[in-house]
Write a protein that holds these residues in place. Structure first.
Motif, PDB file in Angstrom:
ATOM      1  N   LEU A 189      47.645   1.179  67.496  1.00 51.85           N
ATOM      2  CA  LEU A 189      46.375   0.601  67.060  1.00 51.85           C
ATOM      3  C   LEU A 189      46.468   0.179  65.598  1.00 51.85           C
ATOM      4  CD1 LEU A 189      43.409  -0.030  67.729  1.00 51.85           C
ATOM      5  CD2 LEU A 189      42.833   2.279  66.940  1.00 51.85           C
ATOM      6  N   PHE A 190      47.016   1.046  64.771  1.00 55.66           N
ATOM      7  CA  PHE A 190      47.161   0.752  63.344  1.00 55.66           C
ATOM      8  C   PHE A 190      47.998  -0.512  63.142  1.00 55.66           C
ATOM      9  CE2 PHE A 190      49.709   1.092  59.452  1.00 55.66           C
ATOM     10  CZ  PHE A 190      48.704   1.183  58.505  1.00 55.66           C
ATOM     11  N   THR A 191      49.116  -0.602  63.838  1.00 49.40           N
ATOM     12  CA  THR A 191      50.018  -1.748  63.690  1.00 49.40           C
ATOM     13  C   THR A 191      49.333  -3.055  64.066  1.00 49.40           C
ATOM     14  OG1 THR A 191      51.955  -0.375  64.156  1.00 49.40           O
ATOM     15  CG2 THR A 191      52.207  -2.762  64.459  1.00 49.40           C
ATOM     16  N   HIS A 192      48.606  -3.049  65.180  1.00 47.42           N
ATOM     17  CA  HIS A 192      48.013  -4.292  65.663  1.00 47.42           C
ATOM     18  C   HIS A 192      46.793  -4.709  64.852  1.00 47.42           C
ATOM     19  CE1 HIS A 192      50.811  -3.773  68.935  1.00 47.42           C
ATOM     20  NE2 HIS A 192      50.495  -4.982  69.356  1.00 47.42           N
ATOM     21  N   LEU A 193      45.970  -3.773  64.444  1.00 47.52           N
ATOM     22  CA  LEU A 193      44.838  -4.144  63.600  1.00 47.52           C
ATOM     23  C   LEU A 193      45.325  -4.619  62.228  1.00 47.52           C
ATOM     24  CD1 LEU A 193      42.162  -1.420  64.443  1.00 47.52           C
ATOM     25  CD2 LEU A 193      42.311  -3.775  65.279  1.00 47.52           C
ATOM     26  N   SER A 194      46.452  -4.079  61.790  1.00 38.89           N
ATOM     27  CA  SER A 194      47.015  -4.494  60.503  1.00 38.89           C
ATOM     28  C   SER A 194      47.504  -5.943  60.545  1.00 38.89           C
ATOM     29  CB  SER A 194      48.174  -3.574  60.105  1.00 38.89           C
ATOM     30  OG  SER A 194      47.712  -2.257  59.871  1.00 38.89           O
ATOM     31  N   ASN A 207      31.102   5.524  66.463  1.00 46.47           N
ATOM     32  CA  ASN A 207      30.052   6.544  66.348  1.00 46.47           C
ATOM     33  C   ASN A 207      30.421   7.600  65.314  1.00 46.47           C
ATOM     34  OD1 ASN A 207      32.156   7.552  67.961  1.00 46.47           O
ATOM     35  ND2 ASN A 207      30.804   9.051  68.913  1.00 46.47           N
ATOM     36  N   LEU A 208      31.570   7.412  64.645  1.00 49.47           N
ATOM     37  CA  LEU A 208      32.040   8.398  63.677  1.00 49.47           C
ATOM     38  C   LEU A 208      31.969   7.854  62.258  1.00 49.47           C
ATOM     39  CD1 LEU A 208      35.273   9.764  65.433  1.00 49.47           C
ATOM     40  CD2 LEU A 208      32.969  10.736  65.499  1.00 49.47           C
ATOM     41  N   SER A 209      31.578   8.696  61.321  1.00 49.76           N
ATOM     42  CA  SER A 209      31.648   8.331  59.911  1.00 49.76           C
ATOM     43  C   SER A 209      33.121   8.280  59.503  1.00 49.76           C
ATOM     44  CB  SER A 209      30.903   9.357  59.062  1.00 49.76           C
ATOM     45  OG  SER A 209      31.513  10.626  59.179  1.00 49.76           O
ATOM     46  N   PHE A 210      33.421   7.598  58.397  1.00 50.75           N
ATOM     47  CA  PHE A 210      34.809   7.481  57.957  1.00 50.75           C
ATOM     48  C   PHE A 210      35.435   8.854  57.699  1.00 50.75           C
ATOM     49  CE2 PHE A 210      33.239   3.241  56.319  1.00 50.75           C
ATOM     50  CZ  PHE A 210      33.855   2.514  57.321  1.00 50.75           C
ATOM     51  N   GLU A 211      34.624   9.809  57.279  1.00 49.58           N
ATOM     52  CA  GLU A 211      35.150  11.153  57.020  1.00 49.58           C
ATOM     53  C   GLU A 211      35.723  11.792  58.280  1.00 49.58           C
ATOM     54  OE1 GLU A 211      32.163  10.110  56.155  1.00 49.58           O
ATOM     55  OE2 GLU A 211      32.319   9.980  53.962  1.00 49.58           O
ATOM     56  N   PHE A 217      42.906   9.485  64.403  1.00 52.03           N
ATOM     57  CA  PHE A 217      44.299   9.164  64.111  1.00 52.03           C
ATOM     58  C   PHE A 217      45.199  10.384  63.950  1.00 52.03           C
ATOM     59  CE2 PHE A 217      41.829   5.472  62.696  1.00 52.03           C
ATOM     60  CZ  PHE A 217      42.459   4.487  63.434  1.00 52.03           C
ATOM     61  N   GLN A 218      44.609  11.540  63.694  1.00 52.95           N
ATOM     62  CA  GLN A 218      45.375  12.792  63.624  1.00 52.95           C
ATOM     63  C   GLN A 218      46.512  12.730  62.603  1.00 52.95           C
ATOM     64  OE1 GLN A 218      46.557  13.790  67.647  1.00 52.95           O
ATOM     65  NE2 GLN A 218      44.608  13.115  68.485  1.00 52.95           N
ATOM     66  N   ASP A 219      46.343  11.900  61.582  1.00 53.46           N
ATOM     67  CA  ASP A 219      47.348  11.769  60.528  1.00 53.46           C
ATOM     68  C   ASP A 219      46.616  11.306  59.285  1.00 53.46           C
ATOM     69  OD1 ASP A 219      49.209  10.661  58.701  1.00 53.46           O
ATOM     70  OD2 ASP A 219      50.678  10.398  60.297  1.00 53.46           O
ATOM     71  N   PRO A 220      46.501  12.154  58.271  1.00 50.11           N
ATOM     72  CA  PRO A 220      45.719  11.811  57.087  1.00 50.11           C
ATOM     73  C   PRO A 220      46.187  10.543  56.374  1.00 50.11           C
ATOM     74  CG  PRO A 220      46.592  14.061  56.945  1.00 50.11           C
ATOM     75  CD  PRO A 220      47.085  13.487  58.206  1.00 50.11           C
ATOM     76  N   ALA A 225      45.098   4.786  55.311  1.00 54.24           N
ATOM     77  CA  ALA A 225      45.595   3.410  55.308  1.00 54.24           C
ATOM     78  C   ALA A 225      44.742   2.520  56.218  1.00 54.24           C
ATOM     79  CB  ALA A 225      47.056   3.378  55.760  1.00 54.24           C
ATOM     80  N   MET A 226      44.363   3.046  57.386  1.00 52.65           N
ATOM     81  CA  MET A 226      43.548   2.276  58.320  1.00 52.65           C
ATOM     82  C   MET A 226      42.179   1.974  57.727  1.00 52.65           C
ATOM     83  SD  MET A 226      43.122   0.710  61.157  1.00 52.65           S
ATOM     84  CE  MET A 226      44.383   1.210  62.333  1.00 52.65           C
ATOM     85  N   ILE A 227      41.545   2.990  57.151  1.00 47.98           N
ATOM     86  CA  ILE A 227      40.232   2.785  56.541  1.00 47.98           C
ATOM     87  C   ILE A 227      40.323   1.769  55.411  1.00 47.98           C
ATOM     88  CG2 ILE A 227      38.398   3.888  55.194  1.00 47.98           C
ATOM     89  CD1 ILE A 227      38.909   6.441  56.831  1.00 47.98           C
ATOM     90  N   ASP A 228      41.365   1.875  54.603  1.00 48.15           N
ATOM     91  CA  ASP A 228      41.544   0.961  53.474  1.00 48.15           C
ATOM     92  C   ASP A 228      41.689  -0.486  53.940  1.00 48.15           C
ATOM     93  OD1 ASP A 228      42.171   0.464  50.568  1.00 48.15           O
ATOM     94  OD2 ASP A 228      44.030  -0.247  51.465  1.00 48.15           O
TER      95      ASP A 228
END
Length: 259
Positions: A189-194, A207-211, A217-220, A225-228
Motif C-alpha cells: 500500500l505504501f509503495t503504490h500510494l507513494s 475512521n482512525l485519527s493519524f495517531e 501499518f504496524q511499523d512506526p 512516512a505514509m502520513i507525511d
C-alpha cells in the motif's frame, strides 16, 4: 433538385456516416434536413448543427464510460447531500473541494472521522463530478486495493497495474483502517500510494485519527512516512460528528410508521 439525386445523396451520406462511425448523423439526418429547410439555413449551419449532435452524443457516452470504468460501488452525487447534516469542517471545505482544483494541483484529500458521517458519500460525489468533467477516476477500498496488488504480482501483471494506477487523475481509497493487514500489505500500500504522491490526487477515507495509523501499518517508520506523503499540502477534513447514516435511518423508520 429532383427526388432521385436527393435520394442518392442521402444514401451516400448514410453510407459515409456508417463507415466513419457517426451514428448521430444517420439518426438525425432527416430531422435536420427538415429543420434547415424550414429555417432556410445555410449549408454551414446545417453541417454544424448535425455535427454538434454527434459531438454531444460522444461526450455523453464518454461520461458514462468514465463512470463505468471508475467502478463506484454506489452512485452518490454531491447534490444528494444534505449539507447541514455534515460535520462542520466538511461544510466549510466542501465548496472549495467541489471546484476540483485539488485534482488540477495534484493534492490529496483525507476525510477522517467516525463512521456514518458522510465520508464515502463525499468522496464518491467528488469522484462522480470529476468523471463528468473529464477526469479519469478509480474507486476502491483499501483492503480490495491490497488484494488487487497481490493478485497482480502473483499473475506477473503488476507493472501494467502500476502504470494504470499512476495515471488516474483521481484515486479514491475508501475505508482505511476498517480492516487491519499484514506487513506485506502495508508495504504494498505504501509503495503504490507513494507512486502518486505530489503528482496525482488521492482521496483517503478513514475512521482512525493519524495517531492510530500505527495500528494499520504496524511499523512506526512506515507510518510516519505514509502520513507525511499523504498529508503534504493536502486537504484534511475532520469528519467527526453525528452519524449522517443514522439520521437517514431514523427518518426512514419514521416514514414507515406513518405509512
Amino acid at each position: 433538385m429532383s427526388n432521385a439525386p436527393r435520394k442518392a445523396f442521402k444514401e451516400a451520406i448514410l453510407e459515409y456516416s456508417k463507415e466513419l462511425r457517426l451514428p448521430m448523423i444517420r439518426k438525425h439526418l432527416d430531422e435536420q434536413v427538415r429543420e434547415s429547410t424550414q429555417q432556410d439555413a445555410s449549408y454551414e449551419a446545417f453541417l454544424a448543427q448535425l455535427l454538434e449532435k454527434e459531438c454531444d452524443a460522444r461526450r455523453e457516452a464518454s461520461r458514462h464510460n468514465r463512470i463505468r470504468l471508475a467502478e463506484f460501488t454506489h452512485k452518490k452525487y454531491l447534490e444528494d447531500l444534505v449539507i447541514a447534516d455534515l460535520p462542520d469542517d466538511a461544510q466549510k471545505k466542501l465548496k472549495q473541494l467541489k471546484t476540483l482544483e485539488f485534482i488540477q494541483e495534484g493534492r490529496n484529500i483525507i476525510l477522517a472521522g467516525n463512521p456514518g458521517t458522510g465520508k464515502t458519500h463525499v468522496s464518491i460525489g467528488l469522484g462522480l463530478k470529476a468523471c463528468l468533467e473529464g477526469y479519469k477516476v478509480w474507486f476502491t477500498t483499501v483492503p480490495l486495493l491490497i488484494n488487487r496488488i497481490k493478485e497482480c504480482r502473483a499473475e506477473q501483471t503488476l507493472r501494467a497495474f502500476q502504470n494504470r494506477f499512476e495515471k488516474y487523475d483521481l484515486v479514491i481509497a475508501d475505508e482505511m483502517g476498517y480492516i487491519s493487514f499484514d506487513k506485506e500489505g502495508s508495504e504494498l500500500l505504501f509503495t503504490h500510494l507513494s507512486l502518486r504522491a505530489g503528482r496525482k490526487s488521492t482521496i483517503i477515507t478513514t475512521n482512525l485519527s493519524f495517531e492510530r495509523w500505527g495500528e494499520i501499518f504496524q511499523d512506526p517508520v512506515m507510518t510516519a512516512a505514509m502520513i507525511d506523503r499523504l498529508t503534504h499540502q493536502s486537504y484534511i477534513v475532520n469528519m467527526n460528528g453525528n452519524s449522517y447514516r443514522m439520521k437517514e435511518t431514523k427518518e426512514w423508520l419514521q416514514q414507515q410508521q406513518l405509512a
